[in-house]
Motif scaffolding. Structure first.
Motif, mmCIF file in Angstrom:
data_model
loop_
_atom_site.group_PDB
_atom_site.id
_atom_site.type_symbol
_atom_site.label_atom_id
_atom_site.label_comp_id
_atom_site.label_asym_id
_atom_site.label_seq_id
_atom_site.Cartn_x
_atom_site.Cartn_y
_atom_site.Cartn_z
ATOM 1 N N PHE A 78 49.083 40.074 44.782
ATOM 2 C CA PHE A 78 48.240 38.929 44.389
ATOM 3 C C PHE A 78 46.784 39.176 44.778
ATOM 4 N N GLN A 79 46.556 39.694 45.989
ATOM 5 C CA GLN A 79 45.180 39.922 46.447
ATOM 6 C C GLN A 79 44.467 40.942 45.559
ATOM 7 N N ALA A 80 45.166 42.021 45.214
ATOM 8 C CA ALA A 80 44.550 43.039 44.355
ATOM 9 C C ALA A 80 44.219 42.460 42.978
ATOM 10 N N TRP A 81 45.140 41.662 42.439
ATOM 11 C CA TRP A 81 44.909 41.034 41.128
ATOM 12 C C TRP A 81 43.775 40.012 41.201
ATOM 13 N N ALA A 82 43.773 39.185 42.276
ATOM 14 C CA ALA A 82 42.728 38.158 42.415
ATOM 15 C C ALA A 82 41.355 38.800 42.622
ATOM 16 N N ALA A 83 41.326 39.980 43.257
ATOM 17 C CA ALA A 83 40.053 40.699 43.422
ATOM 18 C C ALA A 83 39.509 41.125 42.061
ATOM 19 N N GLU A 84 40.414 41.586 41.223
ATOM 20 C CA GLU A 84 40.025 42.059 39.890
ATOM 21 C C GLU A 84 39.630 40.910 38.971
ATOM 22 N N GLN A 85 40.414 39.843 39.022
ATOM 23 C CA GLN A 85 40.243 38.743 38.060
ATOM 24 C C GLN A 85 39.298 37.640 38.535
ATOM 25 N N HIS A 86 39.232 37.428 39.866
ATOM 26 C CA HIS A 86 38.519 36.249 40.361
ATOM 27 C C HIS A 86 37.533 36.532 41.490
ATOM 28 N N ASP A 116 37.069 29.108 51.229
ATOM 29 C CA ASP A 116 35.659 29.016 50.815
ATOM 30 C C ASP A 116 35.541 28.768 49.313
ATOM 31 N N GLU A 117 36.448 29.360 48.562
ATOM 32 C CA GLU A 117 36.438 29.225 47.090
ATOM 33 C C GLU A 117 37.717 28.508 46.663
ATOM 34 N N LEU A 118 37.843 27.277 47.120
ATOM 35 C CA LEU A 118 39.102 26.533 46.954
ATOM 36 C C LEU A 118 39.498 26.404 45.484
ATOM 37 N N ASP A 119 38.539 26.035 44.635
ATOM 38 C CA ASP A 119 38.839 25.850 43.206
ATOM 39 C C ASP A 119 39.342 27.147 42.587
ATOM 40 N N THR A 120 38.625 28.239 42.865
ATOM 41 C CA THR A 120 38.989 29.526 42.268
ATOM 42 C C THR A 120 40.349 29.989 42.770
ATOM 43 N N PHE A 121 40.616 29.793 44.070
ATOM 44 C CA PHE A 121 41.892 30.208 44.627
ATOM 45 C C PHE A 121 43.049 29.497 43.930
ATOM 46 N N TRP A 122 42.973 28.174 43.807
ATOM 47 C CA TRP A 122 44.103 27.451 43.217
ATOM 48 C C TRP A 122 44.240 27.734 41.723
ATOM 49 N N LYS A 123 43.133 27.999 41.050
ATOM 50 C CA LYS A 123 43.219 28.432 39.645
ATOM 51 C C LYS A 123 43.967 29.759 39.570
ATOM 52 N N ALA A 124 43.648 30.672 40.522
ATOM 53 C CA ALA A 124 44.321 31.969 40.558
ATOM 54 C C ALA A 124 45.819 31.805 40.801
#
Length: 658
Positions: free
Chosen positions: A25-33, A50-58
């Protein structure tokens, strides 16, 4: 704290870290978000808060959450209480819980085990069929979105089917275990006014049958909003007059129709223990629970289609709801209906063996009971499939960590021990399992992703390596959308937000260590405060209950009218033990040496037993109130206690001292 236990008890292997879903998940979230690719869990956690909105979207993208209507944004309003998640989005929790039926129809979704310990499977396709049949019947009975549906049921497949069918139609599920008496159930169900009641005729526990038909009759009389009662003949009795039969409602072969509801539509009502008044009726949402549990079970517990997930629980505890959510990750869940210690203390390990459990969840109390009873789980049972033993309900003492590790290490097993802590209030964990981090004795591995967990002093200053209040400074999707029958929100506000405005205060004492782990010290509302030094009761229990003569203990700190402070320690002795001068001396010496001289109690008093809530937590605050002179009726809601007679001892003691 940061230097104590410097050597980890357990380290994940490089292969284990690479394989963990949280790593992918971390590798994918780094690439996508834009999440940090390096820095491991600590960096990922910082980004997630810190990036609550982006995290939950991910999270919704990673787990392929099916929104029938997409949202405009993730957080419409982030204030607490009242955060607005995924405004405009629609979905259905039950649809996600049954998704594995599309790809793995013949594999087991449920493994049901009773006190014979023989597992009975229910396949994904059969679970889906029964949910489809029951959902159609609920609609035919007039159940509409928002209507409450209640279950007086043990941990059996029918309870899972009823919950999912209720969610499928947009109803609101609520349940109590059948060992709850009528008054306890009515204190809960009368608040939410259910239209349907699913009930058993009785249950089996400890090798005995317990007939509940009289209790069910009382529930029917006292719940005037009921339109239908569904009878599940667990003990083989006929349906009472006017009740519907379970098998008739679940016999049709129809696909479930999933009502698409707003993200914040109520999913279920859970209840606080209710020890000092009516239980709080806590409402959580379909979308909030869906995304929180996908994160917690999929990333933190690392569960997937190859796993079997067993947690000893009952339908009266939030861990049952959490267990059912294992279905969201395609995991086979194990439902055990029976006594945790029947026919012997090793019962739960035998169930793990026979079901091939990969994640074995239990209480800290059960682990310590096994240690005292001389159970050898990994030696006596085939637990080669168990990768993780998780505990909750109370802090797992350091001795519990060591015992579990040593027992499994003897057989060469590489056991991940996950002590977790959360609450009914969020139906999730604030801190606990992280498959890619080391485990240190007596510590929870880290706060959860998206959870801005901190330890604060009374002025709201964050603390590191010091004891403070557990607070959460950002909203979590599974926080209550409201309490039932709390129209102005005042009871909800006063429960969590009256100490630090806009910040969730949970009521636990914790230490956040400089390496990022968390230590739970016990409830802050029953905190001991000796000469200005605050301490958690859990620290004392951990030390005292190492002594073989002590079965269980309870410590209370009471402010005296003259400004003094009285701190008695109540001990329930093991069979054959005597509270003589020698044992008294060893109790005091143990506390003095392992904790501090300030922790030594003023008196040690033998008691016939320690009272608990119906979900197994020691009752501290009501006992404190009794010792301060409150009557039993004012100190505690007697329907929430496992043994009211035990409380009379403390009431009598207060009278004698007065």
């Amino acid at each position: 704290m940061s230097t104590a236990n410097a050597t980890p008890l357990w380290q994940p292997t490089e292969e284990g870290i690479a394989r963990a879903q949280i790593t992918r998940f971390q590798a994918w979230a780094a690439e996508q978000h834009g999440a940090p690719a390096d820095g491991g869990y600590a960096a990922l956690h910082s980004w997630s808060v810190d990036e609550l909105d982006t995290f939950w979207k991910a999270v919704t993208e990673w787990f392929d959450v099916r929104f029938s209507t997409p949202c405009a944004r993730v957080l419409g309003d982030r204030s607490m209480p009242g955060a607005e998640w995924f405004p405009g989005a629609t979905l259905n929790y039950a649809e996600h819980a049954l998704r594995a039926a599309e790809t793995r129809p013949g594999e087991p979704a449920l493994l049901h085990v009773d006190e014979t310990h023989e597992p009975t499977p229910v396949s994904w396709s059969e679970l889906r069929r029964q949910v489809g049949s029951l959902a159609a019947e609920l609609r035919a009975l007039g159940v509409r979105p928002g209507d409450r549906v209640s279950g007086y049921l043990p941990n059996v497949p029918q309870a899972v089917v009823a919950l999912l069918a209720t969610a499928a139609v947009g109803g609101v599920w609520t349940s109590c275990a059948p060992d709850f008496g009528a008054r306890s159930v009515l204190d809960r169900f009368q608040q939410v006014e259910p239209v349907v009641l699913f009930t058993v005729d009785g249950y089996r526990y400890g090798g005995k049958e317990h007939d509940r038909r009289d209790t069910v009759a009382e529930l029917r009389r006292e719940l005037p909003t009921l339109r239908a009662v569904v009878h599940i003949p667990l003990l083989g009795t006929q349906a009472p007059e006017g009740a519907l039969d379970w098998s008739a409602l679940t016999s049709a072969d129809v696909d479930p129709v999933f009502e698409q509801v707003p993200f914040d539509h109520p999913l279920w009502v859970l209840y606080s223990s209710g020890t000092t008044g009516l239980p709080k009726a806590i409402v959580q949402s379909q979308g909030g629970i869906l995304v929180e549990h996908l994160k917690q079970l999929g990333l933190h517990c690392d569960l997937g289609p190859e796993d079997r997930f067993f947690w000893y629980t009952s339908t009266g505890w939030m861990m049952w709801n959490f267990l059912v959510s294992g279905l969201l990750t395609g995991t086979t869940i194990v439902l055990y209906d029976g006594s945790p210690g029947y026919p012997d203390t090793g019962a739960q390990w035998r169930i793990a063996e026979r079901t091939g459990a990969t994640l074995f969840g239990t209480s800290a109390a059960y682990v310590m009971a096994c240690r005292k009873a001389g159970v050898h789980p990994a030696r006596d049972f085939d637990l080669t499939r168990v990768q993780c033993v998780a505990t909750t309900g109370s802090p797992l003492p350091p001795d519990g960590f060591r015992w579990l590790h040593d027992e499994f290490a003897e057989t060469g097993a590489d056991l991940w021990i996950a002590s977790v802590s959360g609450g009914t209030d969020v139906c999730s964990c604030f801190a606990g399992a992280v498959p890619t981090l080391p485990v240190h004795i007596g510590e929870l591995q880290a706060p959860g992703l998206g959870t801005d967990l901190q330890s604060w002093d009374p002025s709201g200053k964050p603390l590191v390596d010091e004891v403070g209040e557990l607070v959460v400074t950002n909203p979590m999707p599974s926080m209550p959308i409201r309490f039932w029958n709390d129209p102005d929100g005042s009871r909800y506000h006063d429960s969590y937000f009256d100490t630090y405005p806009g910040v969730w205060r949970h009521g636990d004492w914790i230490t956040v260590t400089s390496r990022g782990s968390v230590v739970i010290h016990g409830r802050s509302d029953s905190t001991l405060n000796r000469q200005g030094v605050r301490m958690g009761s859990a620290d004392i229990y951990e030390a005292v209950e190492r002594l073989p003569e002590i079965k269980e203990s309870l410590v209370i700190g009471i402010e005296q009218p003259d400004g003094g402070y009285w701190m008695p320690l109540f001990v329930h002795l093991a069979p054959g033990a005597v509270l003589d001068e020698a044992l008294l001396g060893r109790i005091k010496q143990t506390i003095r040496e392992q904790l501090s001289p300030r922790h030594v109690p003023d008196e040690v008093i033998e008691v016939p037993g320690v009272p608990h809530t119906l979900t197994g937590k020691r009752i501290e605050v009501p006992v404190k109130r009794l010792l301060q002179g409150a009557t039993l009726e004012k100190a505690v809601n007697v329907g929430s206690v496992d043994n009211v007679e035990l409380l009379r001892f403390y009431e009598d003691l207060a009278r004698e001292r007065a």
